[in-house]
Design a protein around this motif. Structure first.
Motif, PDB file in Angstrom:
ATOM      1  N   TYR A 131      38.944  37.456  36.893  1.00  0.00           N
ATOM      2  CA  TYR A 131      37.980  38.268  37.633  1.00  0.00           C
ATOM      3  C   TYR A 131      38.324  38.203  39.121  1.00  0.00           C
ATOM      4  CZ  TYR A 131      35.346  38.357  33.274  1.00  0.00           C
ATOM      5  OH  TYR A 131      34.964  38.548  31.965  1.00  0.00           O
ATOM      6  N   ILE A 132      38.303  39.365  39.791  1.00  0.00           N
ATOM      7  CA  ILE A 132      38.809  39.479  41.154  1.00  0.00           C
ATOM      8  C   ILE A 132      37.800  40.209  42.047  1.00  0.00           C
ATOM      9  CG2 ILE A 132      40.774  40.288  42.522  1.00  0.00           C
ATOM     10  CD1 ILE A 132      42.174  40.614  39.622  1.00  0.00           C
ATOM     11  N   ASP A 133      37.605  39.700  43.273  1.00  0.00           N
ATOM     12  CA  ASP A 133      36.671  40.349  44.201  1.00  0.00           C
ATOM     13  C   ASP A 133      37.370  41.488  44.955  1.00  0.00           C
ATOM     14  OD1 ASP A 133      37.983  39.410  46.536  1.00  0.00           O
ATOM     15  OD2 ASP A 133      36.460  37.904  46.979  1.00  0.00           O
ATOM     16  N   PRO A 134      36.641  42.284  45.767  1.00  0.00           N
ATOM     17  CA  PRO A 134      37.233  43.450  46.447  1.00  0.00           C
ATOM     18  C   PRO A 134      38.386  43.132  47.398  1.00  0.00           C
ATOM     19  CG  PRO A 134      34.842  43.611  46.462  1.00  0.00           C
ATOM     20  CD  PRO A 134      35.183  42.241  45.952  1.00  0.00           C
ATOM     21  N   THR A 135      38.492  41.887  47.879  1.00  0.00           N
ATOM     22  CA  THR A 135      39.589  41.529  48.777  1.00  0.00           C
ATOM     23  C   THR A 135      40.826  41.053  48.017  1.00  0.00           C
ATOM     24  OG1 THR A 135      38.926  39.201  49.044  1.00  0.00           O
ATOM     25  CG2 THR A 135      37.914  40.811  50.547  1.00  0.00           C
ATOM     26  N   GLY A 136      40.718  40.912  46.694  1.00  0.00           N
ATOM     27  CA  GLY A 136      41.833  40.446  45.880  1.00  0.00           C
ATOM     28  C   GLY A 136      41.770  38.964  45.564  1.00  0.00           C
ATOM     29  N   VAL A 194      39.345  43.268  37.208  1.00  0.00           N
ATOM     30  CA  VAL A 194      39.526  42.306  36.116  1.00  0.00           C
ATOM     31  C   VAL A 194      40.951  42.496  35.600  1.00  0.00           C
ATOM     32  CG1 VAL A 194      38.717  41.521  33.868  1.00  0.00           C
ATOM     33  CG2 VAL A 194      37.077  42.490  35.506  1.00  0.00           C
ATOM     34  N   LEU A 195      41.692  41.402  35.580  1.00  0.00           N
ATOM     35  CA  LEU A 195      43.071  41.437  35.117  1.00  0.00           C
ATOM     36  C   LEU A 195      43.177  40.673  33.811  1.00  0.00           C
ATOM     37  CD1 LEU A 195      46.110  42.038  35.573  1.00  0.00           C
ATOM     38  CD2 LEU A 195      46.205  39.869  36.856  1.00  0.00           C
ATOM     39  N   GLU A 196      43.716  41.334  32.786  1.00  0.00           N
ATOM     40  CA  GLU A 196      43.988  40.665  31.512  1.00  0.00           C
ATOM     41  C   GLU A 196      45.487  40.456  31.398  1.00  0.00           C
ATOM     42  OE1 GLU A 196      40.278  42.180  28.750  1.00  0.00           O
ATOM     43  OE2 GLU A 196      42.193  43.233  28.533  1.00  0.00           O
ATOM     44  N   ILE A 197      45.864  39.199  31.125  1.00  0.00           N
ATOM     45  CA  ILE A 197      47.265  38.843  30.920  1.00  0.00           C
ATOM     46  C   ILE A 197      47.366  37.975  29.672  1.00  0.00           C
ATOM     47  CG2 ILE A 197      47.943  39.079  33.340  1.00  0.00           C
ATOM     48  CD1 ILE A 197      47.642  36.071  33.686  1.00  0.00           C
ATOM     49  N   ARG A 198      48.574  37.769  29.197  1.00  0.00           N
ATOM     50  CA  ARG A 198      48.797  36.968  27.991  1.00  0.00           C
ATOM     51  C   ARG A 198      48.170  35.581  28.156  1.00  0.00           C
ATOM     52  NH1 ARG A 198      54.684  35.469  27.094  1.00  0.00           N
ATOM     53  NH2 ARG A 198      54.019  33.576  28.120  1.00  0.00           N
ATOM     54  N   ALA A 199      47.548  35.084  27.107  1.00  0.00           N
ATOM     55  CA  ALA A 199      46.896  33.773  27.140  1.00  0.00           C
ATOM     56  C   ALA A 199      47.870  32.693  27.588  1.00  0.00           C
ATOM     57  CB  ALA A 199      46.324  33.423  25.771  1.00  0.00           C
ATOM     58  N   GLY A 200      47.417  31.865  28.512  1.00  0.00           N
ATOM     59  CA  GLY A 200      48.227  30.773  29.007  1.00  0.00           C
ATOM     60  C   GLY A 200      49.025  31.091  30.256  1.00  0.00           C
ATOM     61  N   ARG A 201      49.191  32.371  30.584  1.00  0.00           N
ATOM     62  CA  ARG A 201      50.001  32.749  31.760  1.00  0.00           C
ATOM     63  C   ARG A 201      49.363  32.271  33.050  1.00  0.00           C
ATOM     64  NH1 ARG A 201      54.442  33.110  33.187  1.00  0.00           N
ATOM     65  NH2 ARG A 201      54.498  35.009  34.368  1.00  0.00           N
ATOM     66  N   ALA A 202      48.037  32.346  33.163  1.00  0.00           N
ATOM     67  CA  ALA A 202      47.381  31.913  34.404  1.00  0.00           C
ATOM     68  C   ALA A 202      47.718  30.449  34.685  1.00  0.00           C
ATOM     69  CB  ALA A 202      45.877  32.132  34.318  1.00  0.00           C
ATOM     70  N   GLN A 203      47.640  29.623  33.661  1.00  0.00           N
ATOM     71  CA  GLN A 203      47.966  28.199  33.831  1.00  0.00           C
ATOM     72  C   GLN A 203      49.456  28.015  34.139  1.00  0.00           C
ATOM     73  OE1 GLN A 203      47.097  25.658  30.478  1.00  0.00           O
ATOM     74  NE2 GLN A 203      47.368  23.804  31.684  1.00  0.00           N
ATOM     75  N   GLU A 204      50.326  28.779  33.459  1.00  0.00           N
ATOM     76  CA  GLU A 204      51.767  28.669  33.688  1.00  0.00           C
ATOM     77  C   GLU A 204      52.142  28.921  35.144  1.00  0.00           C
ATOM     78  OE1 GLU A 204      53.681  31.414  31.018  1.00  0.00           O
ATOM     79  OE2 GLU A 204      53.007  30.329  29.241  1.00  0.00           O
ATOM     80  N   ILE A 205      51.467  29.874  35.783  1.00  0.00           N
ATOM     81  CA  ILE A 205      51.800  30.199  37.177  1.00  0.00           C
ATOM     82  C   ILE A 205      50.932  29.426  38.164  1.00  0.00           C
ATOM     83  CG2 ILE A 205      52.704  32.460  36.531  1.00  0.00           C
ATOM     84  CD1 ILE A 205      50.107  33.691  37.699  1.00  0.00           C
ATOM     85  N   GLY A 206      49.996  28.631  37.657  1.00  0.00           N
ATOM     86  CA  GLY A 206      49.142  27.823  38.515  1.00  0.00           C
ATOM     87  C   GLY A 206      48.014  28.589  39.174  1.00  0.00           C
TER      88      GLY A 206
END
Length: 158
Positions: free
Chosen positions: A101-106, A132-144
């Motif tokens: 989930y992302i606010d108007p400033t990014g 709202v950005l959907e990406i493959r599960a686990g990617r958020a953690q992979e990129i920190g």
């Protein structure tokens, strides 16, 4: 230069401009869906993705339903006209996703990691978001990625 030569020159220049514009088509995925560049900036650096845009009610409702798992560098960006509490679900979505989930400033408001496929349970943003950005599960953690990190896309205004 005569009138007819000027008309011919203008016509040739117009045709050349149209040809150049057609040559610079937006990238598309295997199914012909338009993709746009997006990046997430974390403590580990800038991570680039190509995303589909869901910016009307029909596209936002359909989202990634009935779709195969996303590649590591792909995603879908949902755009809403105003920032408010958002809530998503995984109805008819066969693969787990990370929902950012992302606010108007990014700036990232929150991240729901490894969402449950096919679930109709709401996944709230826990804060005002218009992206709202959907990406493959686990990617958020992979990129920190974590709340407070920045998402860069023309939709957001830092």
């Amino acid at each position: 230069m005569g009138f007819s030569r000027r008309i011919l020159l203008v016509g040739l220049l117009s045709a050349a401009s149209l040809t150049a514009a057609c040559a610079q088509k937006a990238p598309v995925d295997e199914a012909g869906r338009a993709l746009e560049p997006l990046s997430i900036v974390t403590a580990s650096g800038e991570h680039r993705f190509m995303v589909e845009i869901a910016d009307d009610d029909a596209e936002r409702e359909r989202g990634l339903m009935y779709r195969p798992p996303l590649e590591a560098d792909r995603g879908m960006l949902f755009q809403f006209p105003a920032a408010r509490e958002q809530s998503f679900w995984m109805k008819n979505t066969p693969s787990s996703l990370d929902i950012i989930y992302i606010d108007p400033t990014g700036r990232i408001v929150s991240i729901a990691s490894h969402t449950t496929p096919y679930s109709e349970a709401p996944v709230p943003s826990n804060g005002a978001a218009n992206g709202v950005l959907e990406i493959r599960a686990g990617r958020a953690q992979e990129i920190g990625a974590k709340p407070g990190d920045m998402v860069r896309h023309s939709f957001f205004r830092p």
